[in-house]
Motif scaffolding. Structure first.
Motif, short mmCIF file in Angstrom:
data_model
loop_
_atom_site.label_atom_id
_atom_site.label_comp_id
_atom_site.label_asym_id
_atom_site.label_seq_id
_atom_site.Cartn_x
_atom_site.Cartn_y
_atom_site.Cartn_z
N LYS A 1 -35.58 10.39 -6.78
CA LYS A 1 -35.93 10.97 -8.07
C LYS A 1 -37.10 10.25 -8.74
O LYS A 1 -37.67 10.73 -9.70
CB LYS A 1 -34.72 10.92 -9.01
CG LYS A 1 -33.59 11.81 -8.58
CD LYS A 1 -32.48 11.71 -9.59
CE LYS A 1 -31.23 12.43 -9.28
NZ LYS A 1 -31.17 13.46 -8.37
N GLU A 2 -37.47 9.09 -8.24
CA GLU A 2 -38.53 8.30 -8.86
C GLU A 2 -39.93 8.63 -8.32
O GLU A 2 -40.92 8.23 -8.92
CB GLU A 2 -38.27 6.80 -8.64
CG GLU A 2 -36.94 6.33 -9.20
CD GLU A 2 -36.86 6.49 -10.70
OE1 GLU A 2 -37.86 6.23 -11.38
OE2 GLU A 2 -35.80 6.90 -11.20
N PHE A 3 -40.02 9.32 -7.20
CA PHE A 3 -41.31 9.62 -6.58
C PHE A 3 -41.40 11.09 -6.22
O PHE A 3 -40.44 11.67 -5.73
CB PHE A 3 -41.51 8.77 -5.31
CG PHE A 3 -41.57 7.31 -5.60
CD1 PHE A 3 -42.73 6.72 -6.08
CD2 PHE A 3 -40.46 6.52 -5.42
CE1 PHE A 3 -42.78 5.38 -6.37
CE2 PHE A 3 -40.49 5.17 -5.70
CZ PHE A 3 -41.66 4.61 -6.18
N SER A 4 -42.56 11.65 -6.41
CA SER A 4 -42.80 13.05 -6.07
C SER A 4 -43.15 13.16 -4.59
O SER A 4 -43.79 12.26 -4.02
CB SER A 4 -43.96 13.59 -6.92
OG SER A 4 -44.34 14.86 -6.47
N LEU A 5 -42.78 14.26 -4.00
CA LEU A 5 -43.14 14.51 -2.61
C LEU A 5 -44.61 14.92 -2.47
O LEU A 5 -45.16 14.88 -1.39
CB LEU A 5 -42.28 15.64 -2.05
CG LEU A 5 -40.79 15.37 -1.92
CD1 LEU A 5 -40.06 16.64 -1.52
CD2 LEU A 5 -40.54 14.28 -0.89
N PHE A 6 -45.25 15.31 -3.58
CA PHE A 6 -46.56 15.91 -3.51
C PHE A 6 -47.68 15.03 -4.06
O PHE A 6 -48.73 14.91 -3.46
CB PHE A 6 -46.56 17.25 -4.24
CG PHE A 6 -45.49 18.17 -3.71
CD1 PHE A 6 -45.66 18.82 -2.50
CD2 PHE A 6 -44.31 18.35 -4.39
CE1 PHE A 6 -44.68 19.65 -2.00
CE2 PHE A 6 -43.32 19.17 -3.90
CZ PHE A 6 -43.51 19.83 -2.69
N THR A 7 -47.47 14.43 -5.23
CA THR A 7 -48.53 13.63 -5.86
C THR A 7 -47.93 12.63 -6.83
O THR A 7 -46.86 12.85 -7.37
CB THR A 7 -49.56 14.52 -6.59
OG1 THR A 7 -50.59 13.70 -7.13
CG2 THR A 7 -48.92 15.31 -7.71
N ASP A 8 -48.64 11.52 -7.03
CA ASP A 8 -48.21 10.55 -8.04
C ASP A 8 -48.99 10.74 -9.34
O ASP A 8 -48.83 9.98 -10.28
CB ASP A 8 -48.37 9.12 -7.52
CG ASP A 8 -49.82 8.79 -7.19
OD1 ASP A 8 -50.67 9.69 -7.22
OD2 ASP A 8 -50.09 7.62 -6.90
N THR A 9 -49.83 11.77 -9.43
CA THR A 9 -50.70 11.98 -10.57
C THR A 9 -50.05 12.91 -11.59
O THR A 9 -49.61 14.01 -11.25
CB THR A 9 -52.04 12.57 -10.11
OG1 THR A 9 -52.61 11.69 -9.15
CG2 THR A 9 -53.00 12.73 -11.27
#
Length: 194
Positions: free
Chosen positions: A137-145
């Protein structure tokens, strides 16, 4: 022939009604005001960000004549508070806001049942539900922006972070302890560096 025509017409109408179902993609907040100006800021780390009037001018946005009090900052469709420093004319000198990198909140929509809206769960073959299927839940699969939007509307004042000076600060004593929680989470970049 008549029976085939009726069945074909039924299938055509059924397909039309199934494809006509709408889905809220979460972007209706700006579609309701298509003539309004939005300035986009993108951040990929948590932190405090400062945007000066000169930064906006260098990017092609001249806010001359726009009162600093009506500037608003939007993140994920919600207005966020920001600190605004004004010059003597009441126009923007700089603004500061706390920006957060993209997390897995928007990705969680991928792990919901499209009909009920409930998160899908793994079943460990005992019949009981365990953690949902979202890997992190802390990181996106697509982008960190993450994207923030600066906008304004005459007569609508934005949320602000106000300066606070505690005049009795010297009267406080230090706390004997503090609490801290450390969490170790998997980050996709840790694999790339190996």
């Amino acid at each position: 022939m008549n029976k085939q025509l009726i069945i074909g017409l039924f299938l055509l109408l059924a397909g039309h009604f199934l494809s006509a179902q709408s889905f809220d993609y979460g972007n209706g907040w700006y579609k309701s005001n298509p003539d309004q100006t939005y300035i986009k800021f993108q951040v990929n780390e948590d932190g405090i960000y400062r945007v000066t009037r000169q930064d906006l001018l260098n990017s092609g946005f001249d806010l001359a004549g726009v009162e600093a009090d009506i500037l608003r900052l939007i993140y994920r469709g919600q207005e966020k508070a920001m600190y605004v420093a004004k010059d003597a004319n009441g126009e923007l000198n700089f603004l500061e806001f706390f920006g957060k990198r993209n997390d897995g909140k928007l990705d969680s929509l991928l792990y919901r049942d499209p009909v009920s809206g409930i998160h899908l769960y793994n079943d460990d073959f005992t019949g009981r539900r365990i953690n949902d299927l979202q890997p992190n839940k802390e990181f996106s699969l697509f982008t960190d922006t993450s994207t923030y939007y600066l906008t304004w509307k005459p007569g609508v004042f934005g949320l602000r972070i106000l300066e606070y000076v505690d005049v009795s600060y010297g009267a406080y004593s230090a706390e004997p302890y503090f609490s801290y929680e450390g969490v170790l989470r998997f980050h996709p970049d840790s694999i790339k560096n190996r």
